[in-house]
Design a protein around this motif. Structure first.
Motif, PDB file in Angstrom:
ATOM      1  N   ILE A 215       0.930  -1.187   0.072  1.00  0.00           N
ATOM      2  CA  ILE A 215       0.007  -0.067  -0.094  1.00  0.00           C
ATOM      3  C   ILE A 215       0.725   1.231   0.199  1.00  0.00           C
ATOM      4  CG2 ILE A 215      -1.808   1.220   1.233  1.00  0.00           C
ATOM      5  CD1 ILE A 215      -2.614  -1.383   2.870  1.00  0.00           C
ATOM      6  N   PRO A 216       0.823   1.998  -1.035  1.00  0.00           N
ATOM      7  CA  PRO A 216       1.562   3.298  -0.981  1.00  0.00           C
ATOM      8  C   PRO A 216       0.910   4.334  -0.280  1.00  0.00           C
ATOM      9  CG  PRO A 216       0.487   2.815  -3.402  1.00  0.00           C
ATOM     10  CD  PRO A 216       0.239   1.791  -2.499  1.00  0.00           C
ATOM     11  N   ILE A 217       1.226   4.798   0.822  1.00  0.00           N
ATOM     12  CA  ILE A 217       0.360   5.532   1.736  1.00  0.00           C
ATOM     13  C   ILE A 217       0.474   6.965   1.494  1.00  0.00           C
ATOM     14  CG2 ILE A 217       0.594   3.761   3.751  1.00  0.00           C
ATOM     15  CD1 ILE A 217       2.581   5.368   5.077  1.00  0.00           C
TER      16      ILE A 217
ATOM     17  N   ALA B 214      10.448  13.776  -9.640  1.00  0.00           N
ATOM     18  CA  ALA B 214       9.435  12.943 -10.249  1.00  0.00           C
ATOM     19  C   ALA B 214       8.199  12.696  -9.534  1.00  0.00           C
ATOM     20  CB  ALA B 214      10.166  11.541 -10.576  1.00  0.00           C
ATOM     21  N   ARG B 215       8.338  12.929  -8.124  1.00  0.00           N
ATOM     22  CA  ARG B 215       7.247  12.238  -7.293  1.00  0.00           C
ATOM     23  C   ARG B 215       6.579  13.683  -6.481  1.00  0.00           C
ATOM     24  NH1 ARG B 215       5.391   7.012  -7.973  1.00  0.00           N
ATOM     25  NH2 ARG B 215       7.005   5.933  -8.243  1.00  0.00           N
ATOM     26  N   GLY B 216       7.384  14.690  -6.564  1.00  0.00           N
ATOM     27  CA  GLY B 216       6.826  15.948  -6.003  1.00  0.00           C
ATOM     28  C   GLY B 216       6.739  16.099  -4.643  1.00  0.00           C
ATOM     29  N   ASN B 217       5.982  17.324  -3.909  1.00  0.00           N
ATOM     30  CA  ASN B 217       5.789  17.381  -2.618  1.00  0.00           C
ATOM     31  C   ASN B 217       4.813  16.268  -2.197  1.00  0.00           C
ATOM     32  OD1 ASN B 217       7.715  19.495  -2.186  1.00  0.00           O
ATOM     33  ND2 ASN B 217       6.130  20.867  -3.132  1.00  0.00           N
ATOM     34  N   LEU B 218       4.812  16.021  -0.834  1.00  0.00           N
ATOM     35  CA  LEU B 218       3.969  15.332   0.098  1.00  0.00           C
ATOM     36  C   LEU B 218       2.559  15.509  -0.224  1.00  0.00           C
ATOM     37  CD1 LEU B 218       3.825  12.789   2.611  1.00  0.00           C
ATOM     38  CD2 LEU B 218       3.541  14.973   3.786  1.00  0.00           C
ATOM     39  N   ARG B 219       2.013  14.268  -0.519  1.00  0.00           N
ATOM     40  CA  ARG B 219       0.471  14.075  -0.702  1.00  0.00           C
ATOM     41  C   ARG B 219       0.069  12.582  -0.107  1.00  0.00           C
ATOM     42  NH1 ARG B 219      -0.934  14.891  -6.681  1.00  0.00           N
ATOM     43  NH2 ARG B 219       0.802  13.766  -6.769  1.00  0.00           N
ATOM     44  N   SER B 220      -0.752  12.779   0.974  1.00  0.00           N
ATOM     45  CA  SER B 220      -0.910  11.515   1.673  1.00  0.00           C
ATOM     46  C   SER B 220      -2.313  11.038   1.485  1.00  0.00           C
ATOM     47  CB  SER B 220      -0.657  11.655   3.181  1.00  0.00           C
ATOM     48  OG  SER B 220       0.643  12.152   3.672  1.00  0.00           O
ATOM     49  N   TYR B 221      -2.549   9.793   1.543  1.00  0.00           N
ATOM     50  CA  TYR B 221      -3.964   9.258   1.439  1.00  0.00           C
ATOM     51  C   TYR B 221      -4.381   9.084   2.582  1.00  0.00           C
ATOM     52  CZ  TYR B 221      -2.774   7.431  -3.274  1.00  0.00           C
ATOM     53  OH  TYR B 221      -2.457   7.345  -4.697  1.00  0.00           O
TER      54      TYR B 221
ATOM     55  N   TYR C 175       4.397  10.595   6.493  1.00  0.00           N
ATOM     56  CA  TYR C 175       3.136  10.456   6.133  1.00  0.00           C
ATOM     57  C   TYR C 175       2.148  11.270   7.109  1.00  0.00           C
ATOM     58  CZ  TYR C 175      -1.496   8.467   6.326  1.00  0.00           C
ATOM     59  OH  TYR C 175      -2.967   8.508   6.300  1.00  0.00           O
ATOM     60  N   GLY C 176       0.919  11.911   6.413  1.00  0.00           N
ATOM     61  CA  GLY C 176       0.086  12.297   7.191  1.00  0.00           C
ATOM     62  C   GLY C 176       0.116  13.875   7.654  1.00  0.00           C
ATOM     63  N   PHE C 177       1.453  14.282   7.418  1.00  0.00           N
ATOM     64  CA  PHE C 177       1.582  15.584   7.986  1.00  0.00           C
ATOM     65  C   PHE C 177       0.747  16.810   7.331  1.00  0.00           C
ATOM     66  CE2 PHE C 177       6.406  14.941   9.712  1.00  0.00           C
ATOM     67  CZ  PHE C 177       5.834  14.132  10.696  1.00  0.00           C
ATOM     68  N   ASP C 178       0.717  16.263   6.042  1.00  0.00           N
ATOM     69  CA  ASP C 178      -0.305  17.394   5.220  1.00  0.00           C
ATOM     70  C   ASP C 178      -1.595  17.173   5.456  1.00  0.00           C
ATOM     71  OD1 ASP C 178      -0.072  14.794   4.118  1.00  0.00           O
ATOM     72  OD2 ASP C 178      -0.788  15.354   2.133  1.00  0.00           O
TER      73      ASP C 178
END
Length: 395
Positions: free
Chosen positions: A126-128, A144-151, A181-184
């Protein structure tokens, strides 16, 4: 990348494409690329050239980080960007009609509940989150992946629940950096882990790689959760260097002392911890004293697993513009660290001699009747006999 490949296979299978067992049997070849290391990039371009030469009539579609960051270099190919994997079917169909389409938009997140064809039938990857919060000077993956985006936690838990209902036994939480994870979203990895541990059933969770700078912010919440029987006592925490001067030039955000503190606290909370780390040898301007400090950090923390990378200047990164260390010096330092790492690994594994307990079989071995399992500390155990994937065995 492995999770992305599983999703793309699932979408293609759902669209009635048949997954070919061999490249020779295929009509379309899809290559999912990585941009972390220069050798990987060289391998990719060599593979691509070989396919074009030996199979000139096959349709080639490129995906992954290298495809995302080098579209001009690959402008004759159809490309599926890192945030567009859910569009793989339409891009493949365009490629089959000789149309060049490059889906490189980064403004959306692929859904987590996409169909998938798993690489391992007992492991749910699972990519969290996607992207990260760091700005390491050696890293090209951020481009390639950019800034943090959490599910959201609810979406991740729903995917895990479905996997457990389908009989899966291992859940891998993965991302470019699990510790942010989740800071956003105003949450963190510990809160996600609490929700997953609460799910019914007998299964194991493996927490993927995360950076020390973010773990420092919630370590008191996270470490006690590793005492749960549902969580592998395994922590992948990249040190990258033991020199504060080099860490600053890398823009890692943490110090040598903070990494030592994390390792010490983790082992206090988790006595049978398997600690994995990453080290970059020969970062620009690294001198003998910097290298010695790295060796000292490794000796003090004694990681069970040390992933050693010789520094490669990645294009378009700040580190590529810094003063480079001669290759022969990097080679020598890498050899010294490798010898130390092998000795530590042997000593750490010897602690398990005579251990008895339960393992989860999660992989077939290379030889007939050979099976690979993991003990509670994610140590691999090799067994011979009549077993099956997902089986719990006392050894």
């Amino acid at each position: 990348n492995m999770a992305d490949s599983e999703y793309m296979k699932g979408l293609l299978k759902e669209a009635k494409f048949e997954l070919a067992p061999l490249l020779e049997d295929s009509d379309v070849v899809i290559i999912n690329t990585c941009t972390v290391k220069t050798p990987s990039e060289h391998d990719f371009f060599h593979t691509l050239e070989t396919i074009r030469r030996e199979h000139p009539y096959k349709v080639v579609v490129l995906t992954g980080c290298l495809a995302q960051t080098e579209p001009q270099r690959l402008k004759e190919y159809c490309i599926v960007g890192t945030s567009q994997i859910h569009k793989i079917v339409s891009v493949v169909e365009e490629a089959l009609h000789d149309n060049v389409v490059q889906a490189l938009e980064t403004g959306e997140m692929p859904p987590l509940n996409l169909p998938k064809v798993r690489k391992n039938p007992v492991v749910e990857i699972i990519p969290i989150n996607r992207g990260c919060l760091s700005a390491c000077t050696f890293c090209k993956t951020k481009q390639a992946r950019g800034n943090l985006r959490s599910y959201p936690i609810t979406e991740i838990v729903a995917v895990a629940e479905k996997a457990l209902r389908e009989g899966l036994r291992e859940i891998w939480l993965t991302s470019q950096d699990t510790m942010c994870y989740g800071f956003d979203l105003g949450t963190n990895l510990a809160k996600l882990l609490q929700e997953l541990i609460a799910l019914p059933g007998k299964f194991k969770i493996r927490v993927g790689m995360g950076n020390p700078v973010h773990l420092l912010k919630f370590k008191e919440e996270l470490f006690p959760l590793f005492q749960s029987e549902k969580v592998f006592q395994f922590l992948h925490l990249p040190a990258q260097s033991g020199s504060n001067a080099i860490l600053a030039k890398m823009k890692r955000g943490n110090t040598r002392e903070e990494f030592l503190l994390l390792a010490e606290e983790a082992k206090r909370w988790i006595p049978h911890l398997t600690l994995a780390t990453d080290i970059i040898v020969g970062f620009p301007t690294e001198n003998d004293d910097d290298h010695w400090q790295t060796l000292e950090l490794v000796r003090k923390t004694s990681p069970d697993v040390i992933n050693i990378s010789r520094f490669w200047a990645r294009p378009k990164t700040p580190a590529a513009l810094m003063k480079q260390v001669p290759s022969e010096v990097i080679k020598h330092r890498s050899k010294v660290l490798t010898d130390i790492a092998e000795n530590i690994s042997i000593l750490q594994n010897e602690r398990w001699l005579g251990w008895t307990g339960e393992i989860l079989i999660d992989e077939e071995g290379a030889e007939k009747s050979q099976w690979l399992g993991r003990n509670p500390s994610y140590k691999q155990v090799i067994m011979m006999g009549d077993f099956q994937l997902g089986q719990w065995v006392n050894v």
